[in-house]
Every structure is written in structure tokens, then in C-alpha cells.
Design a protein around this motif. Structure first.
Motif, mmCIF file in Angstrom:
data_model
loop_
_atom_site.group_PDB
_atom_site.id
_atom_site.type_symbol
_atom_site.label_atom_id
_atom_site.label_comp_id
_atom_site.label_asym_id
_atom_site.label_seq_id
_atom_site.Cartn_x
_atom_site.Cartn_y
_atom_site.Cartn_z
ATOM 1 N N THR A 81 0.791 -1.224 -0.010
ATOM 2 C CA THR A 81 -0.033 -0.074 -0.053
ATOM 3 C C THR A 81 0.709 1.256 -0.043
ATOM 4 O OG1 THR A 81 -0.149 -0.168 2.325
ATOM 5 C CG2 THR A 81 -2.083 -1.023 1.093
ATOM 6 N N GLN A 104 -7.074 -1.323 -1.488
ATOM 7 C CA GLN A 104 -7.702 -0.380 -0.862
ATOM 8 C C GLN A 104 -6.911 0.837 -0.826
ATOM 9 O OE1 GLN A 104 -8.142 -1.361 3.369
ATOM 10 N NE2 GLN A 104 -9.352 -3.012 3.015
ATOM 11 N N GLY A 114 -5.349 1.792 2.496
ATOM 12 C CA GLY A 114 -5.576 0.495 3.714
ATOM 13 C C GLY A 114 -4.251 0.237 4.474
ATOM 14 N N VAL A 133 -5.984 -5.622 3.947
ATOM 15 C CA VAL A 133 -6.027 -5.849 2.681
ATOM 16 C C VAL A 133 -6.082 -7.327 2.497
ATOM 17 C CG1 VAL A 133 -5.126 -5.406 0.466
ATOM 18 C CG2 VAL A 133 -5.277 -3.538 1.783
ATOM 19 N N ASP A 163 -8.877 -9.059 4.033
ATOM 20 C CA ASP A 163 -10.047 -9.139 2.990
ATOM 21 C C ASP A 163 -9.895 -10.122 1.899
ATOM 22 O OD1 ASP A 163 -11.254 -7.167 4.631
ATOM 23 O OD2 ASP A 163 -10.918 -5.429 3.109
#
Ligand code: GDP
Length: 298
Positions: free
Chosen positions: A136, A159, A162, A167, A170
Motif C-alpha cells: 500500500t 484499498q 488501507g 487488505v 479481506d
């Protein structure tokens, strides 16, 4: 377009030419061993593996009463093969649903390229793949990954700002819900400090495990085959933090010297699942010790 094996040979040509020429018409004496020692050290084999190979070779020469340089070369080839063979282990698919793989590596090692190649490899083996854009820190990398995923029929979970562990969590949940075969979790390769990086990677691993018992099943480290002895330091540091299950060594088609595999095999053996032998999507091969040794000596 040359085959992958010839690209590997070309990549290792510096090492292979010194290893093969030093035996030509040579006498079996201290000079030969000195030259061999230098060649192995220059190839990035490191002190431990170099001494191990030299001692093993001297012992063989004595025990088998070898008199020809060519026989000594063959003996060295056998010793190297024995040393590297334990690194050869296939990545086993289909053991878990989904199989969760966390991919680590310092920036520039070839992590993003390798994830693409690996995704393709998995699809070729009838595996559906889902990617977690866990790096990220690099917005551009995340966007690139998303576009690439769309083109290749691979869902990319990302994300905007995020937490990488979120992440990853998820992505695993999403793969479970969709019945996806393999989840690959990309991770950052550089943070303000090395300590910070390791702490973040450990957190990602921990959080993935909360989403699914026993996950991640695979924790891979991507290393650049040109990094020399520093590659071994990377293996040790990432393994200490994450308990690595496998390595992928990239750029062995380039100016790599190849000895780093001997260094890893001797000092910190972890299976080498794949080697990278080019920048294209298909330039990934399962590591095979015999092929590798042949590329070095023939
Ligand atoms: P990352 O920072 O670890 O994600 O590294 P990238 O995937 O962006 O790769 C860095 C550079 O190395 C790119 O120019 C890639 O094309 C190149 N690269 C990656 N793997 C290989 C390989 O096996 N062979 C060669 N020759 N280049 C590679």
C-alpha cells in the motif's frame, strides 16, 4: 527467441566459463585449488560453501585417486549437485482451499514481475488466482497491479490507503467466499526502517492466520540473483522474521553469477521453488538442480 535454458546458460556464462576453463589441461595441484577457490568466491558462493566444496573435492581426488583434471571437474559437478539438490522442491498446489501465499522481497528484487509470472503459471495449472495488493506504500504499483489483473482475469483486492494486513485479510475472506484456489498477498519491500518492515510483515502474517487457520501456507521471498552475498543476508533476515517456506531467485538470465544458490544451500537452506530467467510473463521456471549444474558446466 532462445529457450529458457540457453538464457540461463547465458546468464551464468561468466561463472561457467571460469569454472570450465580452469580445468583445461590443468595439473591437479595447489594452483588448481587456488584458482578454483577464487572462481567460486567470485561466483558469490561465499566462504562456507567454497570451503565445503574444496574440501569435499580434495577428499574425492585422494580417495578415488583422480589423476585427470577432467575427472576433477566431474567430481566438482557431482558435489555441487549434491549440495543444491535439497533446494529442489516443487510448489504443491491444491493442498488447501484457498492456498494462501505471502510474497515478500526488497524493492527491485523483481517481486511485482514475479507475482505476474506466478499468477500466469498458476492459471496454466488450472488454478484460479486472487491477488491482494498489500504494497500500500506504492500507489502506482497498486494501480498497475489492478490494471494487470483485469487484463488477465485475476481479481485484485486493494484499498486506497488501507492497512496492508487488512487488505490481506479481506483477500483471504474473499477467496474463501468465491472458492478461489490461490491467494497471493503482495507486500511492501521498503519502509522507513528495516525493523519497521519486518514488524509490518509479521503483522500481515498474523492477521492472515486469524482469517484462516494455518494460513499463509506459503511464505516466499523473492531475491535478485545479482545481489551477491547480500542475498544470503536477506534470506536470513526474512526467515528470522517470517519462517520462510520458499524462495524465488530472479534475474538468473542477466549478469548473475549463480554461486548464491550454493551459499544458500550451505548456510541457510530453504527450498527454491522457481527461478526467474527474463522479464516476460512466461520467464519463470521450477528450479531443477541438475539443469542448473549442467548450465554451469556445459
Ligand atoms: P519489485 O520492486 O521487486 O516489485 O521489482 P519489479 O518486479 O518491478 O522488477 C524490477 C526490474 O527487474 C524490472 O525491470 C523487471 O523487468 C526486472 N526483472 C524482474 N525479474 C526479472 C528476471 O527474471 N530477469 C530479468 N532480466 N529481469 C527481471
Amino acid at each position: 527467441k532462445p529457450s529458457w535454458l540457453s538464457r540461463l546458460k547465458a546468464g551464468l556464462s561468466k561463472t561457467s566459463s571460469s569454472l570450465t576453463t580452469l580445468f583445461v589441461g590443468a595439473k591437479i595441484d595447489d594452483d588448481l585449488y587456488d584458482e578454483l577457490e577464487t572462481a567460486l568466491l567470485i561466483s558469490d558462493a561465499g566462504v562456507e560453501a567454497t570451503q565445503f566444496l574444496l574440501n569435499g573435492l580434495k577428499k574425492k581426488v585422494k580417495e578415488e585417486k583422480l589423476t585427470e583434471a577432467e575427472q576433477v571437474k566431474t567430481a566438482l559437478k557431482m558435489l555441487l549437485l549434491e549440495l543444491l539438490r535439497p533446494l529442489q522442491k516443487p510448489l504443491e498446489l491444491g493442498r488447501h482451499q484457498p492456498l494462501v501465499m505471502m510474497i515478500s522481497g526488497v524493492n527491485g528484487a523483481g517481486k511485482t514481475t514475479t507475482i505476474g509470472k506466478l499468477a500466469k503459471h498458476l492459471q496454466n495449472h488450472q488454478q484460479s488466482v486472487l491477488l491482494a495488493a498489500g504494497d500500500t506504500f506504492r500507489a502506482a504499483a497498486r494501480e498497475q497491479l489492478t490494471i494487470w489483473g483485469e487484463r488477465n482475469n485475476i481479481t485484485v483486492i486493494s484499498q486506497e490507503s488501507g492497512d496492508p494486513a487488512a487488505v490481506a485479510f479481506d483477500a483471504v475472506a474473499s477467496a474463501k467466499a468465491r472458492g478461489t484456489n490461490v491467494v497471493m498477498v503482495d507486500t511492501a519491500g521498503r519502509l522507513p526502517t528495516q525493523l519497521h518492515l519486518m514488524e509490518e510483515l509479521k503483522k500481515i502474517k498474523r492477521v492472515i492466520g486469524k482469517g484462516m487457520d494455518g494460513a499463509p501456507q506459503e511464505i516466499l521471498l523473492v531475491i535478485d540473483g545479482n545481489t551477491g552475498q547480500n542475498a544470503l543476508a536477506q534470506v536470513k533476515a526474512f526467515d528470522a522474521a517470517l519462517n520462510l517456506t520458499g524462495l524465488i531467485i530472479t534475474k538468473l538470465d542477466g549478469t548473475a553469477k549463480g554461486g548464491v544458490l550454493a551459499a544458500i544451500a550451505k548456510s541457510h537452506p530453504i527450498p527454491v521453488y522457481f527461478i526467474g530467467i527474463g522479464e516476460q510473463i512466461e520467464d519463470l521456471q521450477a528450479f531443477n538442480a541438475q539443469e542448473f549444474v549442467d548450465a554451469l558446466f556445459d
